[in-house]
Every structure is written in C-alpha cells, then in structure tokens.
Design an enzyme around this catalytic site. Structure first.
Site, PDB file in Angstrom:
ATOM      1  N   LEU A  22       6.918 -14.760   2.317  1.00 24.53           N
ATOM      2  CA  LEU A  22       6.192 -16.125   2.560  1.00 24.53           C
ATOM      3  C   LEU A  22       6.077 -16.627   1.093  1.00 24.53           C
ATOM      4  O   LEU A  22       5.815 -17.840   0.867  1.00 24.53           O
ATOM      5  CB  LEU A  22       4.783 -16.103   3.025  1.00 24.53           C
ATOM      6  CG  LEU A  22       4.574 -15.522   4.416  1.00 24.53           C
ATOM      7  CD1 LEU A  22       3.355 -15.241   4.801  1.00 24.53           C
ATOM      8  CD2 LEU A  22       5.431 -16.514   5.459  1.00 24.53           C
ATOM      9  N   THR A  68       8.574  -7.466  -5.809  1.00 22.33           N
ATOM     10  CA  THR A  68       7.834  -6.920  -4.580  1.00 22.33           C
ATOM     11  C   THR A  68       8.287  -5.614  -4.236  1.00 22.33           C
ATOM     12  O   THR A  68       9.227  -4.943  -4.958  1.00 22.33           O
ATOM     13  CB  THR A  68       7.987  -7.764  -3.406  1.00 22.33           C
ATOM     14  OG1 THR A  68       6.758  -7.211  -2.384  1.00 22.33           O
ATOM     15  CG2 THR A  68       9.130  -7.979  -2.746  1.00 22.33           C
ATOM     16  N   LYS A  72       7.720  -2.406  -7.954  1.00 22.24           N
ATOM     17  CA  LYS A  72       6.472  -2.966  -8.777  1.00 22.24           C
ATOM     18  C   LYS A  72       6.219  -2.108  -9.960  1.00 22.24           C
ATOM     19  O   LYS A  72       5.837  -2.481 -11.012  1.00 22.24           O
ATOM     20  CB  LYS A  72       5.373  -3.265  -7.782  1.00 22.24           C
ATOM     21  CG  LYS A  72       5.505  -4.585  -7.304  1.00 22.24           C
ATOM     22  CD  LYS A  72       4.014  -4.737  -6.545  1.00 22.24           C
ATOM     23  CE  LYS A  72       4.390  -5.769  -5.451  1.00 22.24           C
ATOM     24  NZ  LYS A  72       2.811  -6.330  -4.706  1.00 22.24           N
ATOM     25  N   ASN A  93       4.130  -7.728 -10.767  1.00 23.36           N
ATOM     26  CA  ASN A  93       4.625  -8.440  -9.635  1.00 23.36           C
ATOM     27  C   ASN A  93       4.951  -9.756 -10.200  1.00 23.36           C
ATOM     28  O   ASN A  93       5.655 -10.658  -9.338  1.00 23.36           O
ATOM     29  CB  ASN A  93       3.696  -8.500  -8.557  1.00 23.36           C
ATOM     30  CG  ASN A  93       2.630  -9.348  -8.987  1.00 23.36           C
ATOM     31  OD1 ASN A  93       2.043  -9.581  -9.874  1.00 23.36           O
ATOM     32  ND2 ASN A  93       2.429 -10.353  -8.068  1.00 23.36           N
ATOM     33  N   GLY A 251      -5.766 -10.909   4.022  1.00 28.67           N
ATOM     34  CA  GLY A 251      -5.153 -10.691   2.809  1.00 28.67           C
ATOM     35  C   GLY A 251      -4.388 -12.228   2.407  1.00 28.67           C
ATOM     36  O   GLY A 251      -3.773 -12.208   1.381  1.00 28.67           O
TER      37      GLY A 251
HETATM   38  P1  NAP Z   1       1.045   2.474   0.196  1.00 27.15           P
HETATM   39  O1  NAP Z   1       1.172   2.794  -1.248  1.00 27.15           O
HETATM   40  O2  NAP Z   1       2.202   2.730   1.117  1.00 27.15           O
HETATM   41  O3  NAP Z   1      -0.067   3.291   0.743  1.00 27.15           O
HETATM   42  C1  NAP Z   1      -0.394   3.041   2.180  1.00 27.15           C
HETATM   43  C2  NAP Z   1      -1.712   3.595   2.403  1.00 27.15           C
HETATM   44  O4  NAP Z   1      -2.223   3.467   3.710  1.00 27.15           O
HETATM   45  C3  NAP Z   1      -1.921   5.088   2.146  1.00 27.15           C
HETATM   46  O5  NAP Z   1      -3.275   5.398   1.571  1.00 27.15           O
HETATM   47  C4  NAP Z   1      -2.039   5.534   3.526  1.00 27.15           C
HETATM   48  O6  NAP Z   1      -2.381   6.803   3.564  1.00 27.15           O
HETATM   49  C5  NAP Z   1      -2.627   4.568   4.497  1.00 27.15           C
HETATM   50  N1  NAP Z   1      -2.251   4.897   5.745  1.00 27.15           N
HETATM   51  C6  NAP Z   1      -1.156   4.404   6.287  1.00 27.15           C
HETATM   52  N2  NAP Z   1      -0.981   4.339   7.574  1.00 27.15           N
HETATM   53  C7  NAP Z   1      -2.214   4.809   7.934  1.00 27.15           C
HETATM   54  C8  NAP Z   1      -2.894   5.195   9.101  1.00 27.15           C
HETATM   55  N3  NAP Z   1      -2.351   5.137  10.086  1.00 27.15           N
HETATM   56  N4  NAP Z   1      -4.260   5.256   9.305  1.00 27.15           N
HETATM   57  C9  NAP Z   1      -4.889   5.527   7.989  1.00 27.15           C
HETATM   58  N5  NAP Z   1      -4.438   5.335   6.796  1.00 27.15           N
HETATM   59  C10 NAP Z   1      -3.007   4.918   6.761  1.00 27.15           C
HETATM   60  O7  NAP Z   1       0.863   0.689   0.509  1.00 27.15           O
HETATM   61  P2  NAP Z   1       0.434  -0.328  -0.632  1.00 27.15           P
HETATM   62  O8  NAP Z   1       1.673  -0.777  -1.391  1.00 27.15           O
HETATM   63  O9  NAP Z   1      -0.545   0.317  -1.220  1.00 27.15           O
HETATM   64  O10 NAP Z   1       0.147  -1.390   0.249  1.00 27.15           O
HETATM   65  C11 NAP Z   1      -1.221  -1.344   1.189  1.00 27.15           C
HETATM   66  C12 NAP Z   1      -1.378  -2.657   1.890  1.00 27.15           C
HETATM   67  O11 NAP Z   1      -1.916  -3.739   0.983  1.00 27.15           O
HETATM   68  C13 NAP Z   1       0.093  -2.985   2.694  1.00 27.15           C
HETATM   69  O12 NAP Z   1      -0.014  -2.562   4.023  1.00 27.15           O
HETATM   70  C14 NAP Z   1      -0.165  -4.433   2.712  1.00 27.15           C
HETATM   71  O13 NAP Z   1      -0.572  -5.367   4.155  1.00 27.15           O
HETATM   72  C15 NAP Z   1      -1.290  -4.934   1.577  1.00 27.15           C
HETATM   73  N6  NAP Z   1      -0.968  -5.623   0.497  1.00 27.15           N
HETATM   74  C16 NAP Z   1      -1.373  -7.036   0.655  1.00 27.15           C
HETATM   75  C17 NAP Z   1      -0.984  -7.992  -0.372  1.00 27.15           C
HETATM   76  C18 NAP Z   1      -1.509  -9.351  -0.163  1.00 27.15           C
HETATM   77  O14 NAP Z   1      -0.943 -10.278  -1.120  1.00 27.15           O
HETATM   78  N7  NAP Z   1      -2.478  -9.716   0.648  1.00 27.15           N
HETATM   79  C19 NAP Z   1      -0.082  -7.805  -1.356  1.00 27.15           C
HETATM   80  C20 NAP Z   1       0.204  -6.224  -1.386  1.00 27.15           C
HETATM   81  C21 NAP Z   1      -0.103  -5.408  -0.621  1.00 27.15           C
HETATM   82  P3  NAP Z   1      -2.016   8.420   3.169  1.00 27.15           P
HETATM   83  O15 NAP Z   1      -1.990   8.475   1.865  1.00 27.15           O
HETATM   84  O16 NAP Z   1      -2.626   9.359   3.761  1.00 27.15           O
HETATM   85  O17 NAP Z   1      -0.459   8.028   3.837  1.00 27.15           O
END
Ligand code: NAP
Length: 286
Positions: A22, A68, A72, A93, A251
C-alpha cells in the site's frame, strides 16, 4: 498530480514480494497533497541483487528507498550510515541519500509510537505485554525501552525466541526490562488492565480465523489490544479484545505514520494532520 518531467524525483520500495504493497498509494498521495514533483514505485528485488539495487538507486539519483520483507536487516550491509535507533533495532526500512551513499533509518517504530500517541495510548511508566518474538516484536521491545515503558512481558509460541529477545533487550537496558514466557503462561503476568501489542502474524490475511491466544481468561485482563496487523482491518485478536470489554486498534495507523516519517525525511516537508487523517481513512478502505 504532477506529470513526470525532467525535474521529477523518484523514490521506491524494494522487497520481495511487493505486489500487494500500500506504500505507493500512501507516498504518491502525500506527494500530491504537498505539491512535490515526486513519484514512488515498487521494485521486486531478488536476494542476490540487493546490493546492486541499492547502488543502482543511488546512481539513478533516487531521493530515497523504503525496504520491506525480507531485506530490512540485510540492507544494513549496503549503507553508508545508519541512524542509532535503527542500529539498535537491527532493521532499516527507509534509506535517505547522504554523502557517499544512503543513510538507513527505522521509521516503523517511530511510526508505531506516533500512531499510539494519536490513539491516546500512553506508554511511559507502563508495563506492556508483547505477543510474538519476531523482528517486529523485538523492535517494539526496543522502542518501548527508549520511550520509557516500565517493562515488557514477551510471550511467544516458541518460548526460546522470547528468551533470546528478552536477553538482548535487557543487555541494552542494563537491567531486567524484559521477561519471557510461553504463550500459555500469561497467568504469570502481574497486574491487571494490560496494554497488549499483538506482534505475531497470527490472524493476518488469508488466515483471518487465527489468533495467537484464544483463552477468555487472557482477554479479561486486556484493557488495550494494539494489533500491528492491518489486513484484515479487524482481526480475531481485536474481536476477542472488544468482546471482553477492551479497546482494540489495528496496524493501519502505524503503516501510515511510518510512511509519513519516511516522506518527511526524504523531502524535508511536514505532513499536516489533515493529510495524515485522510491517509488513515484511505487505509481503512484499502
Ligand atoms: P516474523 O519475524 O515472521 O515473526 C512472526 C511471529 O509470529 C513469531 O513470533 C511467530 O512465533 C508468531 N506466529 C506466527 N504464527 C503464529 C500462530 N499461528 N500462533 C502464534 N504465534 C504465531 O514476523 P515480523 O516481521 O515480526 O512481523 C509480525 C507482524 O507484524 C506481521 O504479521 C505484520 O502484520 C506486522 N507488521 C505490521 C506493520 C505495520 O506497519 N502495521 C509493519 C511490519 C509488520 P514463532 O516464533 O513461534 O514462530
């Protein structure tokens, strides 16, 4: 909108994939609203081409880039300079031209902070619960440390990862600021009326029926549930929070504010509150 001409400046997004981003909508809207002759385009980049993409953008006179998933952290190796907060977080980022290359910033966390401020969510002096221990959860913990939270309770499906993040943040803090738990151990968190930042990917489109925790006893303690997911606009975590009487946010505002901070760094202009509000309304419909 300015038709591109010989004076048009270019910004872009590099990542893989970028097809559903977006950011072009957000950035090109701000260019139009501020009368800047600027275009913003997404560029899918293969891992082996990351360095060439950064050097190419520099050679082509790009004003800056957003970066992204999944680059990152990897992009840091290709920077001339890095902002101290981004260095602490370990993720960049936003790239801004500087002498000899690009300087890297993290605008995700200042963006989240501004979004929370706008939503009337106070951090200073407060204990905060973080769900997740991925890149974003770690960044949230660092941001909360720098913004004066009292402490954080990090809950993750894989408890070892929560421990590793807590350890890292505690060594930055020089004290016990972060504590780690398995998701099921939420009963060990002290106090009531929690502020919970939902930083797992559970519930993100297309798996919209997922939530990291289902237990009603957990949600009974949640005063504010701040989900970082923006698609869908209302996640299962948000519904569970609201059903138990808590306030819930998504978010989208974080996404808007990280973009605003990047645009302000590139152009030196300030985005008005009315443009910011307009972008938030646009994201609610996107
Ligand atoms: P990441 O590094 O892939 O980490 C994913 C996390 O989610 C891990 O802690 C994982 O647990 C957990 N997880 C995944 N599936 C799960 C489930 N079914 N039940 C419980 N825990 C689960 O991802 P990230 O880069 O940190 O991003 C996390 C989120 O932030 C994204 O989904 C995104 O929507 C959001 N985000 C938002 C923005 C914004 O601008 N609003 C920007 C960036 C990211 P494990 O360690 O056990 O695998």
């Amino acid at each position: 909108m300015h038709a591109p001409d010989g004076h048009t400046r270019t910004c872009g997004l590099i990542g893989n994939p970028v097809a559903h981003t977006l950011s072009p909508l957000i950035q090109n809207h701000m260019a139009q609203a501020t009368g800047q002759n600027l275009v913003y385009l997404p560029f899918p980049v293969a891992r082996d081409d990351l360095g060439a993409a950064v050097r190419g953008a520099l050679a082509l006179g790009f004003l800056g880039l957003n970066v992204t998933v999944p680059y990152k952290s990897d992009v840091i190796a290709h920077l001339a300079e890095i902002d101290p907060l981004a260095e602490r977080i370990g993720a960049v980022n936003t790239l801004v031209r500087c002498p000899g290359g690009f300087k890297g910033y993290n605008t995700d966390m200042p963006g989240l902070y501004r979004a929370m401020e706008q939503d009337g969510v106070e951090i200073a002096g407060r204990d905060v619960v973080i769900l997740g221990a991925g890149g974003v959860a770690r960044a949230v913990a660092v941001m909360l440390l720098y913004r004066g939270a009292a402490g954080v309770h990090i809950l993750n499906r894989t408890e070892d990862k929560a421990r590793a993040v807590a350890q890292e943040v505690n060594s930055m803090a020089g004290r016990t600021f972060a504590r780690a738990y398995a998701l099921a151990d939420y009963g060990q968190i002290p106090g009531a009326d929690w502020l919970v930042v939902q930083a797992t990917s559970a519930g993100m489109h297309p798996r919209v029926e997922d939530a990291p925790i289902e237990a009603p006893e957990f949600y009974r303690h949640v005063e504010i549930g701040y989900d970082l997911i923006f698609n869908p606009g209302v996640t299962r975590f948000m519904k569970l929070t609201e059903n138990s009487g808590g306030r819930a946010y998504n978010g989208a505002k974080m996404l808007v504010y990280q973009g605003i901070i990047a645009f302000e760094l590139w152009t030196g202009t300030t985005i008005s509150q009315s443009t910011a509000d307009e972008l938030c309304r646009m994201m609610a419909q996107a």
